[in-house]
Scaffold this motif. Structure first.
Motif, PDB file in Angstrom:
ATOM      1  N   LEU A 198     -10.887  -3.441   2.997  1.00 51.61           N
ATOM      2  CA  LEU A 198     -12.011  -3.004   2.170  1.00 51.61           C
ATOM      3  C   LEU A 198     -12.600  -1.706   2.709  1.00 51.61           C
ATOM      4  CD1 LEU A 198     -13.689  -6.490   1.593  1.00 51.61           C
ATOM      5  CD2 LEU A 198     -11.917  -5.348   0.236  1.00 51.61           C
ATOM      6  N   SER A 199     -11.738  -0.720   2.892  1.00 49.31           N
ATOM      7  CA  SER A 199     -12.150   0.599   3.364  1.00 49.31           C
ATOM      8  C   SER A 199     -11.169   1.629   2.838  1.00 49.31           C
ATOM      9  CB  SER A 199     -12.203   0.640   4.899  1.00 49.31           C
ATOM     10  OG  SER A 199     -12.721   1.882   5.356  1.00 49.31           O
ATOM     11  N   ASN A 200     -11.600   2.886   2.875  1.00 47.51           N
ATOM     12  CA  ASN A 200     -10.734   4.015   2.562  1.00 47.51           C
ATOM     13  C   ASN A 200     -11.258   5.237   3.316  1.00 47.51           C
ATOM     14  OD1 ASN A 200     -12.841   5.162   1.009  1.00 47.51           O
ATOM     15  ND2 ASN A 200     -12.178   4.043  -0.815  1.00 47.51           N
ATOM     16  N   PRO A 201     -10.548   6.356   3.284  1.00 48.10           N
ATOM     17  CA  PRO A 201     -10.993   7.509   4.077  1.00 48.10           C
ATOM     18  C   PRO A 201     -12.395   7.998   3.738  1.00 48.10           C
ATOM     19  CG  PRO A 201      -8.684   7.766   3.498  1.00 48.10           C
ATOM     20  CD  PRO A 201      -9.183   6.561   2.740  1.00 48.10           C
ATOM     21  N   SER A 202     -12.861   7.758   2.518  1.00 43.81           N
ATOM     22  CA  SER A 202     -14.215   8.195   2.162  1.00 43.81           C
ATOM     23  C   SER A 202     -15.290   7.445   2.950  1.00 43.81           C
ATOM     24  CB  SER A 202     -14.454   8.018   0.663  1.00 43.81           C
ATOM     25  OG  SER A 202     -14.627   6.651   0.326  1.00 43.81           O
ATOM     26  N   LYS A 203     -14.918   6.312   3.542  1.00 45.04           N
ATOM     27  CA  LYS A 203     -15.861   5.539   4.365  1.00 45.04           C
ATOM     28  C   LYS A 203     -15.879   6.022   5.811  1.00 45.04           C
ATOM     29  CE  LYS A 203     -16.541   2.918   0.788  1.00 45.04           C
ATOM     30  NZ  LYS A 203     -17.797   3.047  -0.003  1.00 45.04           N
ATOM     31  N   PRO A 256       0.820  -1.218   0.000  1.00 44.85           N
ATOM     32  CA  PRO A 256       0.000   0.000   0.000  1.00 44.85           C
ATOM     33  C   PRO A 256       0.855   1.270   0.000  1.00 44.85           C
ATOM     34  CG  PRO A 256       0.153  -0.831   2.223  1.00 44.85           C
ATOM     35  CD  PRO A 256       0.918  -1.808   1.354  1.00 44.85           C
ATOM     36  N   THR A 257       1.977   1.236  -0.696  1.00 42.10           N
ATOM     37  CA  THR A 257       2.900   2.362  -0.753  1.00 42.10           C
ATOM     38  C   THR A 257       3.131   2.735  -2.207  1.00 42.10           C
ATOM     39  OG1 THR A 257       4.835   0.897  -0.794  1.00 42.10           O
ATOM     40  CG2 THR A 257       4.071   1.636   1.360  1.00 42.10           C
ATOM     41  N   GLY A 258       3.619   3.957  -2.441  1.00 41.25           N
ATOM     42  CA  GLY A 258       3.916   4.394  -3.794  1.00 41.25           C
ATOM     43  C   GLY A 258       3.008   5.531  -4.219  1.00 41.25           C
ATOM     44  N   ALA A 280      -2.217  -3.367   5.581  1.00 38.73           N
ATOM     45  CA  ALA A 280      -2.543  -2.328   4.610  1.00 38.73           C
ATOM     46  C   ALA A 280      -3.308  -1.225   5.325  1.00 38.73           C
ATOM     47  CB  ALA A 280      -3.366  -2.891   3.454  1.00 38.73           C
ATOM     48  N   ASN A 281      -2.812   0.006   5.237  1.00 41.33           N
ATOM     49  CA  ASN A 281      -3.514   1.129   5.874  1.00 41.33           C
ATOM     50  C   ASN A 281      -4.588   1.683   4.945  1.00 41.33           C
ATOM     51  OD1 ASN A 281      -1.265   2.184   4.277  1.00 41.33           O
ATOM     52  ND2 ASN A 281      -1.913   4.195   5.036  1.00 41.33           N
ATOM     53  N   VAL A 282      -5.640   2.194   5.579  1.00 46.88           N
ATOM     54  CA  VAL A 282      -6.817   2.661   4.852  1.00 46.88           C
ATOM     55  C   VAL A 282      -6.469   3.764   3.852  1.00 46.88           C
ATOM     56  CG1 VAL A 282      -8.966   3.944   5.202  1.00 46.88           C
ATOM     57  CG2 VAL A 282      -8.460   1.937   6.608  1.00 46.88           C
ATOM     58  N   GLY A 283      -5.509   4.628   4.212  1.00 53.36           N
ATOM     59  CA  GLY A 283      -5.130   5.719   3.323  1.00 53.36           C
ATOM     60  C   GLY A 283      -3.980   5.394   2.398  1.00 53.36           C
ATOM     61  N   GLY A 284      -3.653   4.099   2.263  1.00 54.06           N
ATOM     62  CA  GLY A 284      -2.524   3.704   1.436  1.00 54.06           C
ATOM     63  C   GLY A 284      -2.793   3.785  -0.053  1.00 54.06           C
ATOM     64  N   ALA A 285      -1.725   3.605  -0.826  1.00 56.17           N
ATOM     65  CA  ALA A 285      -1.837   3.607  -2.281  1.00 56.17           C
ATOM     66  C   ALA A 285      -2.625   2.385  -2.745  1.00 56.17           C
ATOM     67  CB  ALA A 285      -0.439   3.602  -2.909  1.00 56.17           C
ATOM     68  N   THR A 286      -3.315   2.536  -3.863  1.00 56.68           N
ATOM     69  CA  THR A 286      -4.122   1.458  -4.421  1.00 56.68           C
ATOM     70  C   THR A 286      -3.635   1.104  -5.821  1.00 56.68           C
ATOM     71  OG1 THR A 286      -5.755   2.936  -5.443  1.00 56.68           O
ATOM     72  CG2 THR A 286      -6.122   2.308  -3.144  1.00 56.68           C
ATOM     73  N   THR A 287      -4.038  -0.062  -6.276  1.00 60.72           N
ATOM     74  CA  THR A 287      -3.788  -0.427  -7.665  1.00 60.72           C
ATOM     75  C   THR A 287      -4.805   0.275  -8.555  1.00 60.72           C
ATOM     76  OG1 THR A 287      -5.187  -2.375  -7.414  1.00 60.72           O
ATOM     77  CG2 THR A 287      -2.833  -2.668  -7.060  1.00 60.72           C
ATOM     78  N   ALA A 306     -10.436   0.781  -5.351  1.00 59.74           N
ATOM     79  CA  ALA A 306     -10.606   1.904  -4.428  1.00 59.74           C
ATOM     80  C   ALA A 306      -9.969   1.641  -3.076  1.00 59.74           C
ATOM     81  CB  ALA A 306     -12.099   2.199  -4.240  1.00 59.74           C
ATOM     82  N   TYR A 307      -9.464   0.417  -2.862  1.00 61.28           N
ATOM     83  CA  TYR A 307      -8.977   0.024  -1.547  1.00 61.28           C
ATOM     84  C   TYR A 307      -7.518  -0.434  -1.619  1.00 61.28           C
ATOM     85  CZ  TYR A 307     -14.030  -0.234  -0.715  1.00 61.28           C
ATOM     86  OH  TYR A 307     -15.372   0.043  -0.625  1.00 61.28           O
ATOM     87  N   PRO A 308      -6.750  -0.155  -0.554  1.00 64.06           N
ATOM     88  CA  PRO A 308      -5.342  -0.570  -0.518  1.00 64.06           C
ATOM     89  C   PRO A 308      -5.180  -2.023  -0.074  1.00 64.06           C
ATOM     90  CG  PRO A 308      -5.847   0.757   1.387  1.00 64.06           C
ATOM     91  CD  PRO A 308      -7.098   0.724   0.573  1.00 64.06           C
ATOM     92  N   ARG A 309      -4.020  -2.569  -0.350  1.00 64.71           N
ATOM     93  CA  ARG A 309      -3.765  -3.974  -0.022  1.00 64.71           C
ATOM     94  C   ARG A 309      -2.289  -4.222   0.217  1.00 64.71           C
ATOM     95  NH1 ARG A 309      -6.334  -6.657  -4.838  1.00 64.71           N
ATOM     96  NH2 ARG A 309      -7.223  -4.601  -5.252  1.00 64.71           N
TER      97      ARG A 309
END
Length: 248
Positions: A223-228, A53-55, A85-92, A96-99
């Motif tokens: 399965l979350s991000n800051p918008s949640k 979840p970086t980059g 994986a942090n919620v505010g991390g980079a995604t593919t 919409a969610y980091p991993r």
């Protein structure tokens, strides 16, 4: 029929069930796990890629995991491997969610791609969920990626108090209760157009499909991000103690 067989053998022993204190706020578990060697010393990782979840702008892909670790996301601890994986991390792209998640490869290091219509395909993995975000406390443990997206997702939902699944992004009811911190064995078997998922040896999920270009993924897909409503620093985390894949 191509009768290829690869066996990614068992690594490590089961994680103790006491890891789970204070999980949902992403607090450290009681009795912090002792550091260990790199993940490749614990699990058979030669035939996997890792997404972190970086980059920027997209998540980091690590293609050689021999001796590799990235604290705090991907490290060995005791007899397991931590995936975080942090919620505010980079995604593919397209997600919409980091991993922090493994992606299956063939033995020749090309990307695995198999069909529901041919052969038998199995993944056997044991993981403990050790942290989840607060507002949308969902962490994917294992999945089958399909032709154009996530076909099957097996995930922990703290609000439901157990393990749920999604079929082509459509959420399904809880199939079993689950206490965070307890190692859970997940075995996914695909053969003759049918997918069966066994949790601790009992079949809990069963469906048919004709998808091709499939592959396995496993680790921690939060399965979350800051918008949640979750804090960007909140995270989902698993500890994996077994990983095996067989294709025939």
């Amino acid at each position: 029929m191509d009768r290829r067989q690869l066996l990614k053998t068992m690594g490590g022993s089961a994680i103790g069930a006491a890891i789970g204190a204070g999980l949902l706020g992403c607090s450290p578990a009681a009795g912090a796990a002792a550091p260990a060697g790199p993940p490749s010393d614990i699990l058979p990782l030669a035939d996997w890629w890792l997404t972190l979840p970086t980059g920027s702008p997209d998540a980091t892909i690590v293609k050689d995991l021999a001796g590799y670790q990235a604290d705090p996301w991907f490290v060995g601890q005791d007899d397991g491997v931590r995936f975080r994986a942090n919620v505010g991390g980079a995604t593919t792209s397209g997600s919409a969610y980091p991993r922090c998640e493994l992606r299956e490869l063939n033995p020749d290091r090309t990307q695995a791609s198999w069909s529901f219509r041919a052969g038998t395909h199995e993944m056997d993995v044991t993981l403990a969920v050790t942290a989840a975000p607060v507002r949308k406390p969902e962490v994917c443990l294992a999945q089958v990626h399909g032709t154009s997206g996530d076909l099957l997702i097996v995930y922990y939902d703290a609000k439901a108090g157990g393990i749920r699944w999604k079929l082509e992004s459509v959420a399904q009811p809880k199939v079993v209760d689950y206490a965070p911190g307890r190692p859970l064995n997940v075995r996914i078997r695909v053969a003759d157009g049918r997918c069966e998922v066994f949790l601790d040896g009992t079949r809990r999920i069963d469906f048919v499909s004709d998808h091709a270009t499939c592959y396995f993924k496993t680790g921690a897909y939060v399965l979350s991000n800051p918008s949640k409503g979750d804090d960007p620093a909140a995270y989902g985390e698993t500890v994996m103690s077994r990983l095996a894949v067989v294709h025939t």
